[in-house]
Design a protein around this motif. Structure first.
Motif, PDB file in Angstrom:
ATOM      1  N   ALA A 130     -12.547  -7.880  20.080  1.00 12.79           N
ATOM      2  CA  ALA A 130     -12.826  -6.462  20.281  1.00 12.79           C
ATOM      3  C   ALA A 130     -11.562  -5.629  20.132  1.00 12.79           C
ATOM      4  CB  ALA A 130     -13.448  -6.242  21.664  1.00 12.79           C
ATOM      5  N   VAL A 131     -10.457  -6.136  20.662  1.00 11.99           N
ATOM      6  CA  VAL A 131      -9.179  -5.424  20.519  1.00 11.99           C
ATOM      7  C   VAL A 131      -8.776  -5.334  19.056  1.00 11.99           C
ATOM      8  CG1 VAL A 131      -6.700  -5.581  20.970  1.00 11.99           C
ATOM      9  CG2 VAL A 131      -8.327  -5.916  22.832  1.00 11.99           C
ATOM     10  N   ILE A 132      -8.924  -6.438  18.331  1.00  7.68           N
ATOM     11  CA  ILE A 132      -8.551  -6.442  16.914  1.00  7.68           C
ATOM     12  C   ILE A 132      -9.368  -5.408  16.135  1.00  7.68           C
ATOM     13  CG2 ILE A 132      -8.570  -7.803  14.783  1.00  7.68           C
ATOM     14  CD1 ILE A 132      -8.003 -10.278  16.580  1.00  7.68           C
ATOM     15  N   LEU A 133     -10.662  -5.326  16.419  1.00  2.64           N
ATOM     16  CA  LEU A 133     -11.499  -4.365  15.706  1.00  2.64           C
ATOM     17  C   LEU A 133     -11.174  -2.933  16.104  1.00  2.64           C
ATOM     18  CD1 LEU A 133     -15.007  -6.056  15.503  1.00  2.64           C
ATOM     19  CD2 LEU A 133     -13.142  -6.060  13.843  1.00  2.64           C
ATOM     20  N   ARG A 134     -10.768  -2.720  17.353  1.00  3.27           N
ATOM     21  CA  ARG A 134     -10.348  -1.375  17.739  1.00  3.27           C
ATOM     22  C   ARG A 134      -9.043  -0.992  17.056  1.00  3.27           C
ATOM     23  NH1 ARG A 134     -12.975  -2.457  22.879  1.00  3.27           N
ATOM     24  NH2 ARG A 134     -11.110  -3.446  23.757  1.00  3.27           N
ATOM     25  N   VAL A 135      -8.144  -1.952  16.930  1.00  4.41           N
ATOM     26  CA  VAL A 135      -6.893  -1.698  16.200  1.00  4.41           C
ATOM     27  C   VAL A 135      -7.200  -1.398  14.742  1.00  4.41           C
ATOM     28  CG1 VAL A 135      -4.762  -2.752  15.354  1.00  4.41           C
ATOM     29  CG2 VAL A 135      -5.415  -3.021  17.756  1.00  4.41           C
ATOM     30  N   ARG A 136      -8.123  -2.161  14.161  1.00  5.72           N
ATOM     31  CA  ARG A 136      -8.506  -1.902  12.767  1.00  5.72           C
ATOM     32  C   ARG A 136      -9.019  -0.472  12.606  1.00  5.72           C
ATOM     33  NH1 ARG A 136     -10.677  -4.921   8.161  1.00  5.72           N
ATOM     34  NH2 ARG A 136     -11.978  -3.501   6.956  1.00  5.72           N
ATOM     35  N   HIS A 137      -9.877  -0.043  13.530  1.00  6.36           N
ATOM     36  CA  HIS A 137     -10.392   1.318  13.484  1.00  6.36           C
ATOM     37  C   HIS A 137      -9.252   2.327  13.530  1.00  6.36           C
ATOM     38  CE1 HIS A 137     -12.638   4.942  14.575  1.00  6.36           C
ATOM     39  NE2 HIS A 137     -11.767   5.092  15.559  1.00  6.36           N
ATOM     40  N   SER A 138      -8.269   2.087  14.389  1.00  9.80           N
ATOM     41  CA  SER A 138      -7.141   3.011  14.504  1.00  9.80           C
ATOM     42  C   SER A 138      -6.276   2.998  13.256  1.00  9.80           C
ATOM     43  CB  SER A 138      -6.301   2.667  15.741  1.00  9.80           C
ATOM     44  OG  SER A 138      -7.030   2.926  16.919  1.00  9.80           O
ATOM     45  N   VAL A 139      -6.144   1.836  12.612  1.00  9.35           N
ATOM     46  CA  VAL A 139      -5.408   1.764  11.343  1.00  9.35           C
ATOM     47  C   VAL A 139      -6.107   2.615  10.285  1.00  9.35           C
ATOM     48  CG1 VAL A 139      -4.812   0.244   9.401  1.00  9.35           C
ATOM     49  CG2 VAL A 139      -4.306  -0.465  11.752  1.00  9.35           C
ATOM     50  N   VAL A 140      -7.418   2.467  10.172  1.00  9.19           N
ATOM     51  CA  VAL A 140      -8.188   3.237   9.192  1.00  9.19           C
ATOM     52  C   VAL A 140      -8.089   4.733   9.482  1.00  9.19           C
ATOM     53  CG1 VAL A 140     -10.526   3.726   8.361  1.00  9.19           C
ATOM     54  CG2 VAL A 140      -9.782   1.355   8.660  1.00  9.19           C
ATOM     55  N   LYS A 141      -8.217   5.105  10.752  1.00 10.90           N
ATOM     56  CA  LYS A 141      -8.119   6.520  11.118  1.00 10.90           C
ATOM     57  C   LYS A 141      -6.737   7.078  10.810  1.00 10.90           C
ATOM     58  CE  LYS A 141      -8.917   9.798  14.886  1.00 10.90           C
ATOM     59  NZ  LYS A 141      -7.714  10.600  14.605  1.00 10.90           N
ATOM     60  N   ALA A 142      -5.692   6.301  11.123  1.00 13.88           N
ATOM     61  CA  ALA A 142      -4.323   6.753  10.867  1.00 13.88           C
ATOM     62  C   ALA A 142      -4.074   6.948   9.372  1.00 13.88           C
ATOM     63  CB  ALA A 142      -3.320   5.754  11.445  1.00 13.88           C
ATOM     64  N   ILE A 143      -4.637   6.059   8.554  1.00 14.81           N
ATOM     65  CA  ILE A 143      -4.507   6.194   7.098  1.00 14.81           C
ATOM     66  C   ILE A 143      -5.155   7.497   6.630  1.00 14.81           C
ATOM     67  CG2 ILE A 143      -5.289   5.256   4.884  1.00 14.81           C
ATOM     68  CD1 ILE A 143      -4.959   2.443   6.152  1.00 14.81           C
ATOM     69  N   ARG A 144      -6.368   7.723   7.076  1.00 14.38           N
ATOM     70  CA  ARG A 144      -7.074   8.947   6.668  1.00 14.38           C
ATOM     71  C   ARG A 144      -6.361  10.193   7.184  1.00 14.38           C
ATOM     72  NH1 ARG A 144     -11.937   8.191   4.335  1.00 14.38           N
ATOM     73  NH2 ARG A 144     -12.966   6.165   4.552  1.00 14.38           N
ATOM     74  N   ASP A 145      -5.914  10.153   8.418  1.00  7.65           N
ATOM     75  CA  ASP A 145      -5.194  11.304   8.975  1.00  7.65           C
ATOM     76  C   ASP A 145      -3.922  11.589   8.182  1.00  7.65           C
ATOM     77  OD1 ASP A 145      -7.125  11.566  10.915  1.00  7.65           O
ATOM     78  OD2 ASP A 145      -5.926  10.660  12.517  1.00  7.65           O
ATOM     79  N   PHE A 146      -3.225  10.518   7.783  1.00  2.00           N
ATOM     80  CA  PHE A 146      -1.980  10.678   7.028  1.00  2.00           C
ATOM     81  C   PHE A 146      -2.223  11.435   5.734  1.00  2.00           C
ATOM     82  CE2 PHE A 146       0.945   9.229   3.731  1.00  2.00           C
ATOM     83  CZ  PHE A 146       2.177   9.425   4.326  1.00  2.00           C
ATOM     84  N   PHE A 147      -3.184  10.970   4.949  1.00  2.00           N
ATOM     85  CA  PHE A 147      -3.423  11.609   3.654  1.00  2.00           C
ATOM     86  C   PHE A 147      -4.113  12.960   3.788  1.00  2.00           C
ATOM     87  CE2 PHE A 147      -2.998   7.125   2.213  1.00  2.00           C
ATOM     88  CZ  PHE A 147      -1.899   7.321   1.386  1.00  2.00           C
ATOM     89  N   ASP A 148      -5.073  13.047   4.697  1.00  2.00           N
ATOM     90  CA  ASP A 148      -5.768  14.323   4.878  1.00  2.00           C
ATOM     91  C   ASP A 148      -4.798  15.406   5.351  1.00  2.00           C
ATOM     92  OD1 ASP A 148      -8.021  12.949   4.155  1.00  2.00           O
ATOM     93  OD2 ASP A 148      -8.881  12.867   6.173  1.00  2.00           O
ATOM     94  N   GLY A 149      -3.819  15.023   6.161  1.00  2.00           N
ATOM     95  CA  GLY A 149      -2.858  15.984   6.673  1.00  2.00           C
ATOM     96  C   GLY A 149      -1.790  16.375   5.684  1.00  2.00           C
ATOM     97  N   ARG A 150      -1.777  15.724   4.531  1.00  2.00           N
ATOM     98  CA  ARG A 150      -0.786  16.027   3.502  1.00  2.00           C
ATOM     99  C   ARG A 150      -1.411  16.595   2.231  1.00  2.00           C
ATOM    100  NH1 ARG A 150       1.215  12.639   6.959  1.00  2.00           N
ATOM    101  NH2 ARG A 150       3.468  12.386   7.279  1.00  2.00           N
TER     102      ARG A 150
END
Length: 434
Positions: A130-150
């Motif tokens: 469950a922790v690994i999948l939550r980390v995966r979700h945060s990785v995906v969100k961080a990627i999208r936030d990075f590009f969307d914010g630029r």
């Protein structure tokens, strides 16, 4: 019954009576007390059932609940310094919503990997997964936030592709109606190049497929990749974008999951704290020298494999960027270095601690004639790439991009031995179930 709350939000309800909905993860008893570990997908909390606080029927049932019973638990939220989340629930009422039809196959003991993979749908219920999948979700969100914010625009690339741009040996072939063969995509890059000429800064993010007959701990046949492409960008700008993305993702995950990474996955989070730009940069030629000095029988022109990547990365406390690989090793679309035609303007980002390549990319060839010659030299059918050549026919500009694999990134951040744990239902050479 009180409106249900989530365990992740429990701190906001200190001193209040709440109802939780979840599953029984574990339980133990001590005379007049039953300790129930209940999880709801957002966390795990200890629910204490005291004989004097509930009916005899509830107390009796709490002592015989099987693992994975679904529950509605009502109680008082109390602060507890011994709890990993700082709180526990003093139970006032408990109701079993559904009891397992048979014993849950994954008890609280060690299981072999083969068995766990067969039980992947159940294995996901474990705290570690469950922790690994939550980390995966945060990785995906961080990627999208990075590009969307630029100022990047998300452009979805097709999963079905009509041609094999780099040979068919590692592509999954599928019949496509009356049009013959199609292939599952290895990359959305070529389509992103076309999109970048329309929108300037773009990225695609989706599943990709590799039919490599590889059983290493770094390979899956289906994985997720983010691929940005930027018009008017050279290799230096591309490398800067790479390191900014990686640093942003790691720090965003660390800010949200430091406790889970440390306490559940036993990850040395101090090593992640060092992942900040700028990253060290060395040429492929310099990397070969490092590898040779370490005693590996490698010569210039050889590919840098997993063992060699580990040698190179071991000298640094953060990812290292290896650039300007031999042009003969790279795909037809890489631009050659104007200062040395033997090397391509490409770069790989190697994660430390033996996790290897997490990013590969570089500057694309923007000269029409040169690209046509490269396609011919690679023995590829020119007609299949006429649309791609149009990118150079109408206002060609320097452009660059890269691909970052989500699973390898998650494996590194979580400190996992194998990428099979980083994706909910892994697909590998020997596995396509469950």
């Amino acid at each position: 019954m009180f409106p249900p709350v989530y365990i992740a939000d429990i701190a906001a309800h200190e001193g209040q009576e709440v109802t939780l909905h979840g599953w029984l993860h574990n339980r133990r008893s001590s005379g007049k007390l039953h300790f129930l570990q209940v999880r709801d997908g957002t966390g795990v909390i200890q629910c204490v059932v005291f004989k004097g606080n509930v009916t005899p029927e509830v107390f009796q049932e709490a002592d015989h609940l099987p693992q994975e019973t679904s529950l509605a638990v009502t109680g008082l939220v109390k602060k507890d310094a011994r709890s990993p989340i700082g709180f526990e629930l003093d139970v006032k009422d408990l109701r079993a919503l559904a009891k397992p039809a048979r014993e849950f196959p994954l008890g609280h003991k060690e299981h072999g990997v083969a068995f766990l993979m067969e039980q992947r749908h159940n294995w996901l219920r474990s705290q570690r997964q469950a922790v690994i999948l939550r980390v995966r979700h945060s990785v995906v969100k961080a990627i999208r936030d990075f590009f969307d914010g630029r100022g990047f625009t998300l452009v979805d690339a097709p999963v079905f592709t009509p041609s094999a741009c780099e040979g068919t040996s590692t592509l999954f072939e599928v019949p496509y109606f009356d049009l013959g063969k199609a292939y599952l995509t290895q990359s959305g890059q070529l389509y992103m190049e076309a999109a970048a000429m329309a929108l300037g800064k773009v990225y695609c993010f989706g599943p990709t497929f590799r039919a490599e007959k590889s059983k290493t701990r770094r390979h899956l046949t289906e994985f997720w990749m983010v691929e940005p492409e930027v018009a008017f960008m050279d290799l230096d700008g591309d490398m800067e974008l790479m390191e900014q993305l990686v640093a942003h993702v790691v720090q965003a995950v660390l800010a949200k999951h430091e406790r889970e990474l440390r306490d559940v996955l036993e990850r040395d989070v101090s090593k992640l704290a060092n992942v900040k730009a700028p990253f060290p940069r060395i040429t492929y030629t310099e990397a070969v020298e490092v590898i040779q000095k370490a005693g590996h029988p490698m010569k210039w022109g050889d590919d840098i494999g997993g063992d060699e990547e580990t040698v190179v990365a071991s000298a640094y406390d953060r990812p290292v960027m290896v650039h300007r690989y031999p042009a003969a090793m790279k795909a037809f679309y890489f631009k050659k270095d104007p200062q040395d035609a033997n090397v391509a303007l490409g770069c790989d980002v190697l994660a430390p601690e033996g996790y290897g390549e997490i990013i590969g990319g570089g500057q694309r060839e923007d000269d029409l004639a040169v690209l046509e010659a490269s396609i011919a030299q690679a023995g590829l059918p020119k007609e299949a790439f006429e649309w791609y050549l149009d990118v150079r026919r109408y206002g060609s500009v320097p452009h660059a991009g890269f691909g970052m694999g989500v699973e390898r990134c998650v494996a590194w951040i979580c400190g996992l031995h194998h990428v099979r744990e980083t994706i909910p239902f892994p697909r590998m050479m020997e596995r396509i179930t469950p």
